[in-house]
Motif scaffolding. Structure first.
Motif, mmCIF file in Angstrom:
data_model
loop_
_atom_site.group_PDB
_atom_site.id
_atom_site.type_symbol
_atom_site.label_atom_id
_atom_site.label_comp_id
_atom_site.label_asym_id
_atom_site.label_seq_id
_atom_site.Cartn_x
_atom_site.Cartn_y
_atom_site.Cartn_z
ATOM 1 N N TYR A 153 118.631 7.372 -32.356
ATOM 2 C CA TYR A 153 118.728 8.016 -31.038
ATOM 3 C C TYR A 153 119.269 7.036 -30.003
ATOM 4 C CZ TYR A 153 117.482 10.396 -26.725
ATOM 5 O OH TYR A 153 117.549 10.998 -25.489
ATOM 6 N N LYS A 213 122.432 8.969 -29.697
ATOM 7 C CA LYS A 213 121.934 10.033 -28.820
ATOM 8 C C LYS A 213 122.490 11.415 -29.198
ATOM 9 C CE LYS A 213 120.983 11.509 -24.133
ATOM 10 N NZ LYS A 213 121.484 11.622 -22.746
ATOM 11 N N ASN A 268 119.658 15.797 -26.405
ATOM 12 C CA ASN A 268 119.294 15.629 -24.995
ATOM 13 C C ASN A 268 117.828 15.977 -24.753
ATOM 14 O OD1 ASN A 268 121.885 14.835 -23.964
ATOM 15 N ND2 ASN A 268 122.565 16.961 -24.220
ATOM 16 N N MET A 284 113.848 11.295 -25.107
ATOM 17 C CA MET A 284 114.212 10.325 -24.074
ATOM 18 C C MET A 284 112.990 9.582 -23.562
ATOM 19 S SD MET A 284 116.283 8.642 -22.221
ATOM 20 C CE MET A 284 117.912 9.399 -22.389
ATOM 21 N N TYR A 344 112.049 7.055 -26.073
ATOM 22 C CA TYR A 344 113.035 5.975 -26.048
ATOM 23 C C TYR A 344 112.737 4.970 -24.942
ATOM 24 C CZ TYR A 344 117.661 3.744 -25.546
ATOM 25 O OH TYR A 344 118.694 2.845 -25.454
ATOM 26 N N TYR A 384 112.797 0.968 -25.714
ATOM 27 C CA TYR A 384 114.077 0.421 -25.263
ATOM 28 C C TYR A 384 114.045 -1.101 -25.093
ATOM 29 C CZ TYR A 384 118.060 -0.602 -22.220
ATOM 30 O OH TYR A 384 119.188 -1.149 -21.669
ATOM 31 N N LYS A 430 127.731 0.750 -27.345
ATOM 32 C CA LYS A 430 126.823 0.446 -26.241
ATOM 33 C C LYS A 430 125.627 1.392 -26.270
ATOM 34 C CE LYS A 430 126.749 -0.297 -21.232
ATOM 35 N NZ LYS A 430 127.537 -0.235 -19.971
ATOM 36 N N ILE A 441 122.638 3.717 -25.107
ATOM 37 C CA ILE A 441 122.463 4.599 -23.964
ATOM 38 C C ILE A 441 121.392 4.021 -23.049
ATOM 39 C CG2 ILE A 441 123.110 6.632 -25.299
ATOM 40 C CD1 ILE A 441 120.143 7.411 -25.326
ATOM 41 N N GLN A 442 121.498 4.310 -21.778
ATOM 42 C CA GLN A 442 120.523 3.828 -20.812
ATOM 43 C C GLN A 442 119.417 4.861 -20.643
ATOM 44 O OE1 GLN A 442 120.463 0.817 -19.101
ATOM 45 N NE2 GLN A 442 122.123 0.261 -20.483
#
Length: 334
Positions: free
Chosen positions: A242, A246, A249, A254, A257, A261, A316, A318-319
């Motif tokens: 994820y 990702k 949604n 999230m 995560y 993170y 990269k 995901i934020q």
């Protein structure tokens, strides 16, 4: 020279309609096995009076006997933990236990004791950059998986546990998979090839396929414990997938995560940092292969030779949206 005895638990995932194939392997040293699985099992008890207590058979549970746990609660808490099941509409038990398992991973990463380390390697294969015809006539990708499954195991055996260690692999487990179980090579290829390596011995030269749902085994069956480890590597593999790709949604994913993170950010961006406060160096690894489309050349005999590709982490992350969890600021920089 160190003597190390361990077991390996593995799972797979497919991303973007099989554009990427993920292989996850969890390496569990014999001396660590009961300690970790007892943590995982104990986190199933959601009773506030005794959160570190869990007995699979409800009749033997003290919380049930003293009336503080009801039959239906015990049943709910005995659920299978599966990353794909972590989504809107899941049960409270699934959500809470999954979060607790991620907490266990993070907590053990914060400790510097060898006996507390969690070892895993995750490799993603970019199928669009691999010529599957080079791996045989099988068009499903199983031959590719078979080839890189050994890579996912062999590299960490040397880098995690030392090239000069004597390593005994008691058994290799894989989440149940009909196409792998019936594959011409998969069940024996990796164990046999590992036995050809110096200082590596595999006791059982066939991969064992087990169901990830522990409820399909009796509590005294060894696979009751082993299935928890399949669930754990499934959760780790799904969580990291994820972070990188990702695919969903989903708000619940999230929020989860956000919790892990700080670990995956360091592991992905600075994999060789021995000073990280998360202590993943030489115990946890994530990468993608290959970096560029693999090319081939012909030798003087007309044989097709694959040029070596490179592993990478160029995608990269995901934020996360910092909306639900209050992290200490230092977690994002150490």
């Amino acid at each position: 020279m160190k003597n190390i005895e361990l077991e390996i638990f593995s799972d797979e995932t497919y991303i973007f309609n099989k554009k990427y194939v993920g292989i996850g392997c969890l390496f569990v040293p014999k001396d660590n096995k009961l300690n970790l699985v007892n943590k995982l099992k104990s986190s199933r008890c959601l009773n506030n009076e005794n959160p570190d207590y869990w007995i699979a058979k409800q009749d033997n549970c003290k919380m049930f006997k003293n009336g503080s746990c009801k039959k239906q609660y015990h049943k709910y808490n005995d659920c299978e933990i599966h990353y794909n099941g972590f989504r809107k509409g899941m049960s409270y038990s699934q959500k809470e236990i999954t979060n607790r398992w991620i907490d266990i991973l993070l907590d053990k990463n914060r400790q510097r004791k060898e006996t507390e380390k969690i070892y895993f390697n995750i490799l993603y294969l970019d199928m669009e950059k691999l010529d599957t015809s080079f791996f045989g006539e099988d068009k499903t990708g199983n031959n590719v998986y078979n080839r890189f499954y050994k890579t996912t195991i062999l590299g960490p055996l040397k880098s995690f546990f030392g090239k000069n260690s004597n390593i005994t692999i008691k058994e290799i487990f894989h989440d149940i998979s009909d196409d792998k179980r019936t594959h011409e090579y998969f069940t024996w290829h990796t164990p046999v090839k590992l036995n050809d390596e110096k200082r590596i011995k595999v006791n059982k030269e066939l991969i064992t396929f087990i169901d990830s749902d522990h409820k399909n085994y009796k509590p005294l069956d060894p696979n009751f414990i082993n299935s928890h480890y399949i669930q754990f590597i499934d959760l780790i593999l799904g969580s990291i997938s994820y972070a990188i790709f990702k695919e969903s949604n989903d708000k619940e994913k999230m929020q989860l995560y956000e919790k892990y993170y700080p670990l995956i950010k360091r592991l992905w961006n600075h994999p060789n940092n021995p000073n990280s406060s998360f202590n993943y160096y030489k115990s946890q690894q994530v990468s993608i292969f290959p970096k560029e489309k693999v090319t081939y050349q012909m030798d003087i005999y007309g044989n097709k030779i694959r040029n070596k590709g490179k592993f990478h982490r160029d995608i990269k992350l995901i934020q996360p949206k910092y909306t639900t969890i209050n992290h200490e600021l230092k977690e994002y920089f150490n």
